[in-house]
Design a protein around this motif. Structure first.
Motif, PDB file in Angstrom:
ATOM      1  N   LYS A   1       0.852  -1.185   0.000  1.00  0.00           N
ATOM      2  CA  LYS A   1       0.000   0.000   0.000  1.00  0.00           C
ATOM      3  C   LYS A   1       0.888   1.236   0.000  1.00  0.00           C
ATOM      4  O   LYS A   1       1.773   1.381   0.856  1.00  0.00           O
ATOM      5  N   ASN A   2       0.675   2.103  -0.967  1.00  0.00           N
ATOM      6  CA  ASN A   2       1.415   3.358  -1.056  1.00  0.00           C
ATOM      7  C   ASN A   2       0.530   4.519  -0.626  1.00  0.00           C
ATOM      8  O   ASN A   2      -0.608   4.642  -1.093  1.00  0.00           O
ATOM      9  N   ILE A   3       1.062   5.348   0.263  1.00  0.00           N
ATOM     10  CA  ILE A   3       0.326   6.503   0.791  1.00  0.00           C
ATOM     11  C   ILE A   3       1.194   7.747   0.620  1.00  0.00           C
ATOM     12  O   ILE A   3       2.400   7.708   0.881  1.00  0.00           O
ATOM     13  N   ASN A   4       0.590   8.834   0.184  1.00  0.00           N
ATOM     14  CA  ASN A   4       1.276  10.122   0.145  1.00  0.00           C
ATOM     15  C   ASN A   4       0.829  10.965   1.333  1.00  0.00           C
ATOM     16  O   ASN A   4      -0.347  11.326   1.441  1.00  0.00           O
ATOM     17  N   LEU A   5       1.768  11.264   2.235  1.00  0.00           N
ATOM     18  CA  LEU A   5       1.471  12.112   3.377  1.00  0.00           C
ATOM     19  C   LEU A   5       1.895  13.546   3.069  1.00  0.00           C
ATOM     20  O   LEU A   5       2.847  13.772   2.325  1.00  0.00           O
TER      21      LEU A   5
ATOM     22  N   THR B   1       5.376  15.626   9.252  1.00  0.00           N
ATOM     23  CA  THR B   1       4.454  14.970   8.328  1.00  0.00           C
ATOM     24  C   THR B   1       3.110  14.718   9.012  1.00  0.00           C
ATOM     25  O   THR B   1       2.992  14.817  10.235  1.00  0.00           O
ATOM     26  N   ASP B   2       2.126  14.394   8.196  1.00  0.00           N
ATOM     27  CA  ASP B   2       0.861  13.926   8.752  1.00  0.00           C
ATOM     28  C   ASP B   2       1.125  12.722   9.657  1.00  0.00           C
ATOM     29  O   ASP B   2       2.005  11.900   9.376  1.00  0.00           O
ATOM     30  N   GLY B   3       0.354  12.616  10.724  1.00  0.00           N
ATOM     31  CA  GLY B   3       0.408  11.395  11.521  1.00  0.00           C
ATOM     32  C   GLY B   3      -0.259  10.268  10.753  1.00  0.00           C
ATOM     33  O   GLY B   3      -1.198  10.491   9.977  1.00  0.00           O
ATOM     34  N   PHE B   4       0.208   9.047  10.955  1.00  0.00           N
ATOM     35  CA  PHE B   4      -0.316   7.931  10.161  1.00  0.00           C
ATOM     36  C   PHE B   4      -0.325   6.649  10.976  1.00  0.00           C
ATOM     37  O   PHE B   4       0.612   6.349  11.704  1.00  0.00           O
ATOM     38  N   ASP B   5      -1.423   5.897  10.830  1.00  0.00           N
ATOM     39  CA  ASP B   5      -1.523   4.576  11.460  1.00  0.00           C
ATOM     40  C   ASP B   5      -2.293   3.679  10.501  1.00  0.00           C
ATOM     41  O   ASP B   5      -3.436   3.983  10.149  1.00  0.00           O
TER      42      ASP B   5
ATOM     43  N   ASP C   1      -3.726  11.532  10.551  1.00  0.00           N
ATOM     44  CA  ASP C   1      -3.892  12.698  11.421  1.00  0.00           C
ATOM     45  C   ASP C   1      -3.230  13.878  10.709  1.00  0.00           C
ATOM     46  O   ASP C   1      -2.024  14.058  10.779  1.00  0.00           O
ATOM     47  N   SER C   2      -4.038  14.653   9.999  1.00  0.00           N
ATOM     48  CA  SER C   2      -3.502  15.669   9.094  1.00  0.00           C
ATOM     49  C   SER C   2      -2.873  16.839   9.848  1.00  0.00           C
ATOM     50  O   SER C   2      -3.324  17.234  10.927  1.00  0.00           O
ATOM     51  N   ILE C   3      -1.828  17.400   9.245  1.00  0.00           N
ATOM     52  CA  ILE C   3      -1.195  18.609   9.763  1.00  0.00           C
ATOM     53  C   ILE C   3      -2.207  19.752   9.739  1.00  0.00           C
ATOM     54  O   ILE C   3      -2.944  19.929   8.775  1.00  0.00           O
TER      55      ILE C   3
END
Length: 281
Positions: free
Chosen positions: A155-159, A190-194, A213-215
Motif C-alpha cells: 500500500k502506497n500513501i502520500n502524506l 508529516t501527517d500522523g499515520f496509522d 492525522d492531518s497537519i
C-alpha cells in the motif's frame, strides 16, 4: 585460535577505555563551560522574510506543460499550507521562541540596531544573522507491505510534509580577524499515520485500513515555537563544543559532540541533532 580471540578482546577493551577516557575529559571541560560560562553576548539580526515553496507539482494536471510563471502560480494556488501561513505570525513565533530560549540558557541577546558600539568593550560579542528561513511543502511517500501465503501486499500513501530550514551566519564582533561561520538545520513534519493490513474473515480478502492525522495550521505554529527553542539549544551546543575543542589537552581532539540538557542540567552525546557547519570564511 584462543590467542587471537584474546588479542581481539583486549583490543576492543583498549579502544573502549580510550573512548571512555576521552569522553571523561570532554565531559569535565563541558561542565566547566556550564558552571562558569564565558561572557558570551549575542547581537541578533532577525529576518523579516520567510521563503515558502510548494513542491506538489505531481498533483497538478498538465503541470509539465506550463511555463515557469504558470507553474509558480499553480503551485501557490494549490498549496495546502504555504498560501495560508501568515509570514509575520510564523516569524514572530519562531524568533521570540529562539530569543527566549537563548536567554534561559544564559546568553544575553540584543536586536541589532546597526550601531552596536556600546558592546565594543565586551570580550565576547557575536553577531548572529538569520540569513534565511524557509518552508517547503511536498508529498512524503510512505510504503507499507505485508507478506501472507506467499503473496506480498503493498500500500502506497502520500502524506503531507513540511520542511523548515534555517541558515545562520555568525561571527565575532570587533575582532581584527573576522571569521564568518554558516550554520544550518532542517526538520521535517508529516501527517500522523496509522495503518495495517487486515483479512476479511468472510471472503479471505485482504484490506488495508488506515487513519491519517492531518497537519493543521496550529501544528505549523507549534513547529515554529519548538524549533525556535531547539535552534537556540543548537547554538548553545555550538559554543559549548567549540569551548571543549579549544580546552582539550595538547594533541587531543574531541571524539564526541555534546548537547546540554538544561532541564536535567546534564551533558548528552548526540550524533546529528545539531547545527551543521556549512562554511567558515
Amino acid at each position: 585460535m584462543s590467542h587471537r580471540k584474546n588479542h581481539k578482546t583486549f583490543l576492543i577493551l583498549f579502544l573502549a577505555l580510550i573512548s571512555l577516557t576521552s569522553c571523561s575529559v570532554e565531559n569535565k571541560i563541558g561542565k566547566t563551560f556550564i558552571q562558569n560560562p564565558p561572557p558570551i553576548q549575542i547581537v541578533l539580526s532577525p529576518t523579516d522574510l520567510l521563503y515558502k515553496y510548494n513542491h506538489k507539482g505531481e498533483a497538478i494536471e498538465n503541470f509539465d506543460s506550463l511555463n515557469q510563471t504558470q507553474q509558480d502560480s499553480a503551485l501557490y494556488a494549490s498549496s495546502r499550507f504555504m498560501r495560508e501561513i501568515d509570514d509575520s505570525v510564523f516569524l514572530d513565533t519562531y524568533i521570540n521562541s529562539f530569543m527566549g530560549e537563548l536567554r534561559k540558557l544564559g546568553f544575553p541577546v540584543y536586536i541589532s540596531t546597526g550601531e552596536d558600539t556600546l558592546l565594543k568593550n565586551s570580550p565576547q560579542v557575536y553577531y548572529l544573522r538569520m540569513a534565511q528561513l524557509q518552508l517547503d511543502e511536498y508529498f512524503y511517500p510512505l510504503q507499507d507491505e505485508m507478506e501472507m501465503d506467499e503473496m506480498v501486499y503493498v500500500k502506497n500513501i502520500n502524506l503531507n510534509a513540511i520542511d523548515f530550514s534555517a541558515w545562520y551566519e555568525i561571527n565575532k564582533m570587533f575582532s581584527p580577524n573576522v571569521q564568518k561561520t554558516v550554520l544550518y538545520a532542517t526538520h521535517t513534519m508529516t501527517d500522523g499515520f496509522d495503518g495495517s493490513f487486515t483479512t476479511d474473515p468472510f471472503t479471505d480478502g485482504v484490506r488495508y485500513r488506515y487513519k491519517v492525522d492531518s497537519i493543521t495550521m496550529q501544528d505549523v505554529l507549534v513547529m515554529a515555537s519548538n524549533l525556535g527553542k531547539r535552534h537556540a539549544s543548537y547554538l548553545y551546543d555550538f559554543f559549548l563544543n567549540q569551548y571543549i575543542a579549544y580546552k582539550m589537552p595538547e594533541g587531543q581532539v574531541p571524539y564526541w559532540y555534546f548537547h546540554y540538557n538544561r532541564f536535567s542540567k546534564s551533558l548528552e552525546i548526540v550524533d546529528d541533532d545539531q547545527f551543521q557547519i556549512l562554511d567558515q570564511e
